[in-house]
Design an enzyme around this catalytic site. Structure first.
Site, mmCIF file in Angstrom:
data_model
loop_
_atom_site.group_PDB
_atom_site.id
_atom_site.type_symbol
_atom_site.label_atom_id
_atom_site.label_comp_id
_atom_site.label_asym_id
_atom_site.label_seq_id
_atom_site.Cartn_x
_atom_site.Cartn_y
_atom_site.Cartn_z
ATOM 1 N N ASP A 50 0.618 -1.445 -0.245
ATOM 2 C CA ASP A 50 -0.085 -0.095 -0.047
ATOM 3 C C ASP A 50 1.015 0.657 0.284
ATOM 4 O O ASP A 50 1.133 2.016 1.185
ATOM 5 C CB ASP A 50 -0.841 0.358 1.178
ATOM 6 C CG ASP A 50 -1.443 1.192 1.395
ATOM 7 O OD1 ASP A 50 -2.772 0.887 1.351
ATOM 8 O OD2 ASP A 50 -1.668 2.605 1.545
ATOM 9 N N TYR A 55 3.218 9.759 -0.837
ATOM 10 C CA TYR A 55 4.584 9.223 0.212
ATOM 11 C C TYR A 55 5.573 9.622 -0.162
ATOM 12 O O TYR A 55 6.370 9.313 0.396
ATOM 13 C CB TYR A 55 4.078 7.558 0.523
ATOM 14 C CG TYR A 55 2.824 7.734 1.548
ATOM 15 C CD1 TYR A 55 2.362 8.154 1.830
ATOM 16 C CD2 TYR A 55 2.387 5.642 1.230
ATOM 17 C CE1 TYR A 55 1.187 7.943 2.578
ATOM 18 C CE2 TYR A 55 1.112 5.538 2.279
ATOM 19 C CZ TYR A 55 0.194 6.522 2.748
ATOM 20 O OH TYR A 55 -0.540 6.405 3.211
ATOM 21 N N LYS A 80 -2.638 5.538 -4.246
ATOM 22 C CA LYS A 80 -3.610 7.065 -3.926
ATOM 23 C C LYS A 80 -3.930 7.657 -4.593
ATOM 24 O O LYS A 80 -2.487 8.161 -4.606
ATOM 25 C CB LYS A 80 -3.909 6.869 -2.549
ATOM 26 C CG LYS A 80 -4.205 5.724 -1.380
ATOM 27 C CD LYS A 80 -4.249 5.732 0.394
ATOM 28 C CE LYS A 80 -3.648 4.481 0.765
ATOM 29 N NZ LYS A 80 -1.875 4.790 0.832
ATOM 30 N N HIS A 113 -7.566 9.736 -2.155
ATOM 31 C CA HIS A 113 -6.791 9.403 -1.080
ATOM 32 C C HIS A 113 -7.627 10.018 0.515
ATOM 33 O O HIS A 113 -7.744 9.479 1.562
ATOM 34 C CB HIS A 113 -5.245 10.445 -1.025
ATOM 35 C CG HIS A 113 -4.170 10.012 0.375
ATOM 36 N ND1 HIS A 113 -3.088 10.199 -0.085
ATOM 37 C CD2 HIS A 113 -4.376 9.454 1.754
ATOM 38 C CE1 HIS A 113 -2.695 9.594 1.128
ATOM 39 N NE2 HIS A 113 -3.438 8.740 2.396
HETATM 40 P P1 NAD Z 1 0.423 1.668 12.017
HETATM 41 O O1 NAD Z 1 -0.892 1.394 12.631
HETATM 42 O O2 NAD Z 1 0.544 0.434 10.756
HETATM 43 O O3 NAD Z 1 1.945 1.470 13.040
HETATM 44 C C1 NAD Z 1 2.452 1.538 12.777
HETATM 45 C C2 NAD Z 1 3.691 1.581 13.555
HETATM 46 O O4 NAD Z 1 3.701 0.915 14.865
HETATM 47 C C3 NAD Z 1 5.943 1.757 13.503
HETATM 48 O O5 NAD Z 1 5.768 2.708 12.953
HETATM 49 C C4 NAD Z 1 5.959 0.658 14.454
HETATM 50 O O6 NAD Z 1 6.515 1.459 15.029
HETATM 51 C C5 NAD Z 1 4.999 0.054 15.249
HETATM 52 N N1 NAD Z 1 4.291 -1.092 14.582
HETATM 53 C C6 NAD Z 1 4.596 -1.949 13.923
HETATM 54 N N2 NAD Z 1 4.782 -3.767 14.599
HETATM 55 C C7 NAD Z 1 4.993 -3.354 15.402
HETATM 56 C C8 NAD Z 1 4.937 -4.365 16.446
HETATM 57 N N3 NAD Z 1 5.025 -5.906 15.700
HETATM 58 N N4 NAD Z 1 5.203 -3.965 17.246
HETATM 59 C C9 NAD Z 1 5.526 -2.992 18.077
HETATM 60 N N5 NAD Z 1 5.120 -2.023 17.524
HETATM 61 C C10 NAD Z 1 4.815 -2.153 16.091
HETATM 62 O O7 NAD Z 1 0.338 3.505 10.843
HETATM 63 P P2 NAD Z 1 0.731 3.808 9.998
HETATM 64 O O8 NAD Z 1 2.058 2.959 9.630
HETATM 65 O O9 NAD Z 1 0.031 4.776 10.596
HETATM 66 O O10 NAD Z 1 0.297 2.953 8.960
HETATM 67 C C11 NAD Z 1 -0.061 1.946 8.395
HETATM 68 C C12 NAD Z 1 -0.362 1.550 6.650
HETATM 69 O O11 NAD Z 1 -1.292 2.454 6.452
HETATM 70 C C13 NAD Z 1 0.513 2.948 5.941
HETATM 71 O O12 NAD Z 1 1.761 3.020 6.056
HETATM 72 C C14 NAD Z 1 0.199 3.132 5.183
HETATM 73 O O13 NAD Z 1 0.808 2.507 4.312
HETATM 74 C C15 NAD Z 1 -1.199 3.063 5.463
HETATM 75 N N6 NAD Z 1 -2.208 4.939 5.733
HETATM 76 C C16 NAD Z 1 -3.179 5.591 4.469
HETATM 77 C C17 NAD Z 1 -3.487 6.692 5.536
HETATM 78 C C18 NAD Z 1 -5.077 6.931 4.256
HETATM 79 O O14 NAD Z 1 -4.831 8.189 4.843
HETATM 80 N N7 NAD Z 1 -5.557 6.471 3.953
HETATM 81 C C19 NAD Z 1 -2.816 7.276 6.316
HETATM 82 C C20 NAD Z 1 -1.974 6.702 7.428
HETATM 83 C C21 NAD Z 1 -1.588 5.741 6.709
#
Ligand code: NAD
Length: 281
Positions: A50, A55, A80, A113
């Site tokens: 994704d 990004y 997106k 997005h």
């Molecule tokens: P997430 O909830 O996936 O959290 C990511 C963070 O959690 C990481 O930086 C890491 O520090 C921690 N983490 C991950 N795995 C872990 C584990 N097993 N143990 C402990 N900590 C852990 O949040 P995110 O990165 O904001 O969201 C995931 C994806 O969603 C993004 O990479 C992106 O592709 C998407 N996204 C989309 C939008 C949108 O507007 N559509 C907005 C934000 C993110």
């Protein structure tokens, strides 16, 4: 095992398959890190990746996937369209650029997005045309409220098959999810781990300890059992594997209910209604 497995796939309203778990690449902006993380993710079984125009890493992801052992039909790419690229012509031009950067002829899923009031219908008209041309296999939205979907339905020829929204235990969006289900739209959770918000929650930690799993695994398992698609992100190889290792246990009805009850309507990101009004994040 189907070609696009991780671990289960969800059937979309347009007939295509969506791997229920995928890998988010937000904030991965270094080619070496991207290569390493994508290789680890592929080995761990992830097949959905994704990204987004915003990004600024579509080219890095495209390079990593092209260099991987997988053929194009074995992985699924979501991108997106950013607010600045919305509108009919700009959407078409920007998606062609995304395809070049991603080094592919099509994306599996193209998302708006964020909803913005200025280009609301014209952007979607471009999406329908891009799908008709085969440049996007499926089209969907992100950060849409029920009212945005209902408004879109007044002019759309086909409706989004996915709504990617912020969703995690402290912000579990039961009403939005129920509406998506009623419209045959798959809910995909962004920030499924709440960007770490709930990892120290007592209830989640208690369940994790009892099951011998991590809090992150329990949260992702709760989402999967609720029928939600997830795209966790980590740059840490150990966590990438850990987040994919959630198919050898099940949460009981009581454990599901305990996590369902944690909702506090606590966002980590923007409110889509404000983005819609202001026409940017
Ligand atoms: P997430 O909830 O996936 O959290 C990511 C963070 O959690 C990481 O930086 C890491 O520090 C921690 N983490 C991950 N795995 C872990 C584990 N097993 N143990 C402990 N900590 C852990 O949040 P995110 O990165 O904001 O969201 C995931 C994806 O969603 C993004 O990479 C992106 O592709 C998407 N996204 C989309 C939008 C949108 O507007 N559509 C907005 C934000 C993110």
């Amino acid at each position: 095992m189907t070609q696009l497995s991780m671990k289960d796939t969800l059937k979309l309203a347009d007939g295509n398959q969506l791997p229920q778990e995928g890998f988010g690449v937000y904030k991965l902006t270094d080619q070496d890190v991207m290569d390493q993380v994508i290789n680890t993710a592929i080995e761990a079984g992830y097949r959905l990746f994704d990204t987004a125009q915003l990004y600024e890493n579509e080219d890095l992801l495209g390079n990593s996937l092209q260099a991987s052992e997988l053929t194009r039909d074995q992985y699924f790419i979501t991108t997106k369209v950013a607010e600045n690229n919305q509108g009919y012509d700009k959407t078409i031009t920007s998606v062609q650029k995304s395809l070049d950067l991603l080094k592919t002829d099509y994306v599996d899923l193209l998302l708006v997005h964020w909803p913005i009031h200025t280009e609301f219908f014209e952007t979607w008209r471009a999406f329908e045309d891009l799908k008709a041309q085969g440049l996007a296999k499926s089209i969907g939205v992100s950060n849409f409220h029920q009212t945005h979907l209902q408004y879109l339905a007044t002019k759309a020829h086909e409706m989004p098959v996915v709504n990617q929204i912020e969703l995690h235990p402290y912000f579990s969006q039961p009403t939005m999810r129920a509406f998506d289900v009623s419209q045959n739209i798959v809910t995909q959770a962004w920030s499924p781990l709440g960007r770490g918000l709930e990892l120290n929650d007592d209830i989640i930690n208690g369940i994790a300890t009892k099951l011998g799993k991590s809090s992150a695994q329990v949260i992702l398992r709760w989402e999967i059992q609720n029928g939600i698609a997830v795209i966790p992100k980590s740059a840490n190889p150990k966590r990438v594997v850990e987040n994919a290792s959630i198919y050898d246990f099940e949460l009981s009805d009581e454990e599901m209910a305990a996590i369902n009850s944690l909702n506090k309507n606590q966002r980590t990101g923007h409110d889509p209604e404000l983005v819609y009004e202001q026409a940017h994040q």
